[in-house]
Design an enzyme around this catalytic site. Structure first.
Site, short mmCIF file in Angstrom:
data_model
loop_
_atom_site.label_atom_id
_atom_site.label_comp_id
_atom_site.label_asym_id
_atom_site.label_seq_id
_atom_site.Cartn_x
_atom_site.Cartn_y
_atom_site.Cartn_z
N ARG A 35 0.77 -1.21 -0.07
CA ARG A 35 -0.08 -0.04 0.04
C ARG A 35 0.94 1.44 -0.01
O ARG A 35 0.40 2.38 -0.54
CB ARG A 35 -0.90 0.12 1.25
CG ARG A 35 -0.31 0.19 2.62
CD ARG A 35 -1.12 0.12 3.60
NE ARG A 35 -0.73 0.26 4.88
CZ ARG A 35 -0.37 -0.66 5.70
NH1 ARG A 35 -0.37 -1.93 5.29
NH2 ARG A 35 0.29 -0.70 6.94
N GLY A 134 -12.40 -19.12 -7.95
CA GLY A 134 -12.27 -20.87 -7.82
C GLY A 134 -11.92 -20.80 -6.21
O GLY A 134 -11.95 -20.10 -5.53
N SER A 136 -10.44 -21.53 -3.51
CA SER A 136 -9.04 -21.06 -2.97
C SER A 136 -8.84 -20.56 -1.86
O SER A 136 -9.19 -19.16 -1.99
CB SER A 136 -8.10 -20.63 -4.24
OG SER A 136 -8.94 -19.55 -4.75
N LYS A 189 -21.67 -16.80 -4.36
CA LYS A 189 -21.15 -17.66 -3.26
C LYS A 189 -20.73 -17.01 -1.99
O LYS A 189 -21.04 -17.81 -0.83
CB LYS A 189 -19.83 -18.60 -3.88
CG LYS A 189 -18.77 -18.02 -4.07
CD LYS A 189 -17.59 -17.99 -2.88
CE LYS A 189 -16.38 -17.29 -3.13
NZ LYS A 189 -15.54 -17.18 -1.79
N THR A 246 -16.58 -22.62 0.19
CA THR A 246 -16.95 -21.59 1.19
C THR A 246 -18.03 -21.69 1.93
O THR A 246 -18.21 -21.02 2.99
CB THR A 246 -16.82 -20.18 0.19
OG1 THR A 246 -16.84 -19.08 1.28
CG2 THR A 246 -18.43 -20.12 -0.29
N SER A 252 -13.21 -19.95 5.51
CA SER A 252 -14.00 -19.00 4.77
C SER A 252 -14.38 -17.76 5.71
O SER A 252 -15.03 -18.21 6.67
CB SER A 252 -15.34 -19.55 4.19
OG SER A 252 -16.27 -18.75 3.66
N ARG A 253 -14.09 -16.49 5.37
CA ARG A 253 -14.37 -15.35 6.04
C ARG A 253 -15.86 -15.23 6.09
O ARG A 253 -16.46 -14.73 7.08
CB ARG A 253 -13.77 -14.29 5.47
CG ARG A 253 -11.88 -14.22 5.69
CD ARG A 253 -11.57 -12.80 5.09
NE ARG A 253 -10.14 -13.16 5.11
CZ ARG A 253 -9.03 -12.21 4.81
NH1 ARG A 253 -9.88 -11.11 4.25
NH2 ARG A 253 -7.88 -12.27 4.82
N ASN A 254 -16.47 -15.40 5.10
CA ASN A 254 -17.96 -15.17 4.88
C ASN A 254 -18.86 -16.37 5.84
O ASN A 254 -19.60 -15.96 6.39
CB ASN A 254 -18.50 -15.10 3.51
CG ASN A 254 -17.79 -14.12 2.55
OD1 ASN A 254 -18.50 -12.95 2.63
ND2 ASN A 254 -16.79 -14.56 1.76
#
Length: 328
Positions: A35, A134, A136, A189, A246, A252-254
């Site tokens: 950043r 995909g 991952s 997804k 996911t 998976s964060r979601n």
């Protein structure tokens, strides 16, 4: 076709770090853009991203905080969140006509309803847009564990060359020209994974989780077909494959976000610490679906919970009370 001897990765977070290692393992010189120069200097010394601790950058990866250092690269992997893509692209400045910009985020821009390649086309009209998506997880990919993804570009020769440039024994990209299909799978997804996490957090059982994932896939397919996606793409790695991953793992964060909601956390508490792209995509996904006349009841329930218009128990009850019908 440009030569992809040098590949740039924009974003030195978990996904950017993983993709930088992927490109290095494929035998490419890699420039990882952080950043700012201070962040780049810290990563260059430690050889690790603070977002993916324990993973060491490959020696072929050079770290920079200056966008001008990306000039030698004809392929740029954009590993920034979906809602930050426009700003990240704008910061890159002018690009050569044959530069391929590969969106690696899974979402829809909330302010405009644009998919990722549409944002690329607007901000960098001289570049060639592409999308990588995909099943991952960044940690798996960074460690070199076997992973297969889909890489899409409008031109088949471009998509095939991108796969050749990134492919290695541990990272297998499949190419397609179905750009929209790949984008839809990745965006939808994430929203459905929040629902899966809620089911898990509420301890509704493995049967309910399987049913939710299957009916979620039916929503994804309806939405995709309405937007012109190919059935084989939706049933492939970037659609069904990513949905399975996911909707079934706390990595998976979601899914983790949804599980925290299911266990009683507020949206603020559930979202603390990690970005869940589905939170930002959910409402705009539903808007696009409605514009195409597509019924997406699970996604609609997620949006109602996120917006505070429904509590979780009421949303579950409403879904279970829907009229019985033929499967499809």
């Amino acid at each position: 076709m440009p030569q992809f001897d040098t590949i740039a990765v924009v974003g030195a977070g978990a996904w950017g770090t993983a993709l930088a290692n992927v490109a290095a393992r494929a035998g490419r010189k890699v420039i990882l853009l952080a950043r700012d120069e201070a962040a780049a200097a810290a990563i260059a010394v430690s050889r690790q991203s603070p977002r993916l601790k324990g993973i060491t950058l490959d020696p072929a990866v050079a770290v920079s905080g200056r966008a001008t250092d990306l000039a030698p690269a004809r392929m740029v992997l954009l590993a920034v969140p979906a809602q930050a893509l426009r700003a990240a692209l704008s910061a890159l400045g002018p690009l050569d006509d044959d530069t391929v910009l590969v969106a690696c985020a899974k979402g829809i821009e909330r302010s405009t309803g644009r998919f990722m390649t549409e944002v690329i086309a607007e901000v960098a009209p001289r570049a060639i847009p592409a999308i990588l998506s995909g099943p991952s997880f960044a940690d798996d990919v960074a460690r070199g564990l076997p992973t297969a993804v889909t890489l899409a570009a409008a031109r088949e020769d471009v998509a095939a060359e991108l796969c050749q440039a990134l492919g290695s024994p541990g990272f297998r990209p499949y190419h397609t020209t179905d750009v929209r299909g790949v984008e839809i799978g990745g965006a939808a997804k994430n929203v459905l994974a929040i629902a899966a996490g809620i089911v898990d957090g509420r301890r509704l059982g493995a049967s309910a989780l399987a049913a939710m994932t299957t009916r979620g896939f039916a929503e994804l397919v309806r939405f995709g077909r309405a937007c012109g996606a190919r059935s084989e793409t939706l049933a492939g790695l970037s659609g069904l494959g990513d949905l399975i991953l996911t909707c079934s793992s706390p990595q998976s964060r979601n899914f983790s976000f949804g599980r925290a909601l299911g266990q009683g956390d507020t949206t603020t508490e559930a979202g603390a610490g990690k970005l869940a792209e589905g939170v930002f995509t959910a409402s705009v996904l539903l808007e696009v679906a409605r514009a195409h006349g597509v019924d997406m009841p699970i996604s609609e329930a997620v949006v109602a919970v996120l917006d505070g218009r429904s509590d979780i128990d009421a949303a579950i009850t409403a879904l279970l009370a829907r009229p019985l019908k033929a499967e499809g």
